[in-house]
Motif scaffolding. Structure first.
Motif, short mmCIF file in Angstrom:
data_model
loop_
_atom_site.label_atom_id
_atom_site.label_comp_id
_atom_site.label_asym_id
_atom_site.label_seq_id
_atom_site.Cartn_x
_atom_site.Cartn_y
_atom_site.Cartn_z
N SER A 69 -4.27 11.61 -20.77
CA SER A 69 -4.19 12.88 -21.50
C SER A 69 -5.07 13.90 -20.79
CB SER A 69 -4.68 12.69 -22.94
OG SER A 69 -4.69 13.92 -23.63
N ILE A 71 -0.86 14.93 -20.10
CA ILE A 71 0.16 14.23 -19.31
C ILE A 71 0.51 15.00 -18.04
CG2 ILE A 71 1.07 13.01 -21.31
CD1 ILE A 71 3.44 14.97 -21.32
N PHE A 72 0.20 16.28 -17.99
CA PHE A 72 0.30 17.07 -16.76
C PHE A 72 -1.11 17.51 -16.39
CE2 PHE A 72 4.44 17.54 -18.76
CZ PHE A 72 5.31 17.33 -17.70
N PHE A 73 -1.49 17.32 -15.13
CA PHE A 73 -2.83 17.64 -14.69
C PHE A 73 -2.77 18.17 -13.27
CE2 PHE A 73 -1.93 13.08 -14.44
CZ PHE A 73 -2.02 12.84 -13.08
N ASN A 77 1.09 14.12 -12.63
CA ASN A 77 1.41 13.92 -14.04
C ASN A 77 1.53 12.43 -14.31
OD1 ASN A 77 4.26 13.06 -13.54
ND2 ASN A 77 4.49 15.18 -12.85
N ILE A 78 1.70 12.08 -15.57
CA ILE A 78 1.71 10.67 -15.96
C ILE A 78 2.86 9.90 -15.30
CG2 ILE A 78 3.06 11.07 -18.06
CD1 ILE A 78 1.35 8.90 -19.43
N GLU A 80 4.34 10.37 -12.18
CA GLU A 80 3.96 10.08 -10.80
C GLU A 80 2.86 9.02 -10.76
OE1 GLU A 80 2.66 12.93 -7.14
OE2 GLU A 80 1.38 12.97 -8.93
N GLU A 114 9.73 18.75 -20.70
CA GLU A 114 8.61 17.93 -20.23
C GLU A 114 9.11 16.58 -19.72
OE1 GLU A 114 4.75 19.10 -22.88
OE2 GLU A 114 6.44 18.24 -23.97
N GLU A 117 10.90 16.86 -16.36
CA GLU A 117 9.95 17.09 -15.28
C GLU A 117 9.27 15.78 -14.87
OE1 GLU A 117 6.06 19.87 -14.18
OE2 GLU A 117 7.37 20.42 -15.85
N LEU A 118 8.93 14.96 -15.87
CA LEU A 118 8.33 13.67 -15.58
C LEU A 118 9.31 12.76 -14.84
CD1 LEU A 118 6.44 12.98 -18.93
CD2 LEU A 118 5.45 13.71 -16.75
N SER A 121 9.53 13.75 -11.24
CA SER A 121 8.33 13.32 -10.53
C SER A 121 8.36 11.82 -10.25
CB SER A 121 7.07 13.67 -11.34
OG SER A 121 6.92 15.06 -11.46
N THR A 203 -7.57 18.83 -7.24
CA THR A 203 -6.35 18.17 -7.69
C THR A 203 -6.53 16.68 -7.61
OG1 THR A 203 -5.39 18.23 -5.45
CG2 THR A 203 -4.88 20.08 -6.92
#
Length: 346
Positions: A69, A71-73, A77-78, A80, A114, A117-118, A121, A203
């Motif tokens: 958490s 899930i995108f950073f 993201n979770i 990848e 979302e 997008e996951l 990835s 990153t």
């Protein structure tokens, strides 16, 4: 109520806490409180990142779950992360990852934007790692019963013909190499946590390490005694696990440990020790002293090894302990992480 023929052992705790998922002392207490004994078998007894066994040749199998958490950073993201994490666990076994399973637990309310997008990835990460996702499962839980999405991945791969990776191979005198700068992933996550935001361009270092590891095994083979990726619990917890399981000591040298200045500054600001912060694109190798510098030079020519450095050595002194030699000449014992330093980091 199920009647168990195996009585529950006496424990020092009554409930599971977040700290039991930290990768540190509480995680080890949980596993050693009876889990390892109850499920005991020679493969599990290795306590490695994946199981290694004969099955159409030497094979490695690993599984992991991801609950990060947000899930995108920054840098990932979770989705990848889930691919890279299991690929890397297999690589730490000396395996060439081939097949992955992929299972989702989705919380009601996750947007399709979302989720898509996951998925994209995940596909890109699988292509980069050179693995195929061949099976999976999806479940949905009610709103408030999850945290947008949890992911489980399992993986299979054939072990490199020259790989002989085991804690049993660690010897006094072995040098300890880290493949890159530490603590970057954990601090990148913290940079976007609600209430903890601070200015940084960091990153995540999340990356597939299998190609880098294969290149090392192609050239150095059995000189790679042990590989570990310092995810939860960071470098300190991994070194403590190796010291405990090998019954040897570890001398850790602070000066050569690669840490980005932004990471160092953020850790000072937040009161964190980089040695305990999670990584996702870094591994550690235990190698013979006479080969260490050559291996470092090789790593520095590879995609994820440019900042590789020798950061420690294995010793017969202070068995089962990790001792840090500071920049100013002092020494202190570095213990395994106690509790949860950074919740929901991987």
């Amino acid at each position: 109520m199920i009647t168990l023929d195996c009585p529950m052992p006496q424990l020092d705790f009554d409930v599971i806490t977040l700290g039991h998922g930290s990768g540190g002392i509480l995680t080890n207490q949980l596993l050693e409180s009876g889990v390892f004994d109850l499920l005991k078998n020679p493969l599990l007894d290795e306590h490695h990142d994946g199981a290694m066994f004969e099955w159409s040749g030497r094979t490695a199998f690993s599984t992991d779950s991801y609950v990060i958490s947000p899930i995108f950073f920054p840098g990932g993201n979770i989705g990848e992360l889930a691919v890279n994490g299991t690929v890397n666990d297999l690589a730490m076994c000396g395996a060439v990852p081939k097949y992955l399973s992929l299972s989702f637990i989705l919380e009601e309310g996750l947007t399709m934007k979302e989720f898509w997008e996951l998925l994209v990835s995940i596909r890109r990460a699988a292509e980069k790692a050179g693995v195929s996702i061949v099976t999976g499962d999806t479940k949905v839980v009610e709103r408030g019963k999850g945290d947008k999405i949890f992911i489980n991945t399992s993986g299979l791969g054939n072990i490199h013909p020259q790989a002989h990776i085991s804690t049993k191979n660690v010897r006094a005198g072995d040098k300890i190499i880290v493949s890159g700068s530490i603590a970057t992933h954990g601090i990148a996550i913290m940079s976007v946590r609600e209430g903890l935001e601070f200015e940084t361009t960091l990153t995540s270092d999340s990356a597939p390490l299998n190609h880098t590891v294969k290149a090392l095994l192609d050239e150095f083979g059995a000189d790679i005694h042990l590989l570990k990726d310092p995810t939860r619990g960071g470098v300190a917890s991994v070194l403590n696990e190796v010291a405990r399981d090998s019954r040897l000591g570890v001398n850790l040298f602070q000066q050569p440990i690669p840490v980005l200045e932004e990471v160092r500054g953020a850790c000072e600001l937040l009161g964190l020790d980089p040695l305990y912060v999670a990584n996702e694109g870094v591994f550690m190798a235990f190698v013979p002293a006479e080969k260490a510098e050559e291996i470092v030079q090789k790593l520095r020519t590879l995609e994820y090894g440019q900042d590789a450095a020798i950061i420690g050595e294995v010793t017969t002194e202070h068995p089962k302990q990790v001792v840090l030699h500071s920049r100013i000449g002092g020494k202190r014992v570095v213990n395994m992480l106690v509790g949860e330093q950074l919740p929901r980091i991987c």
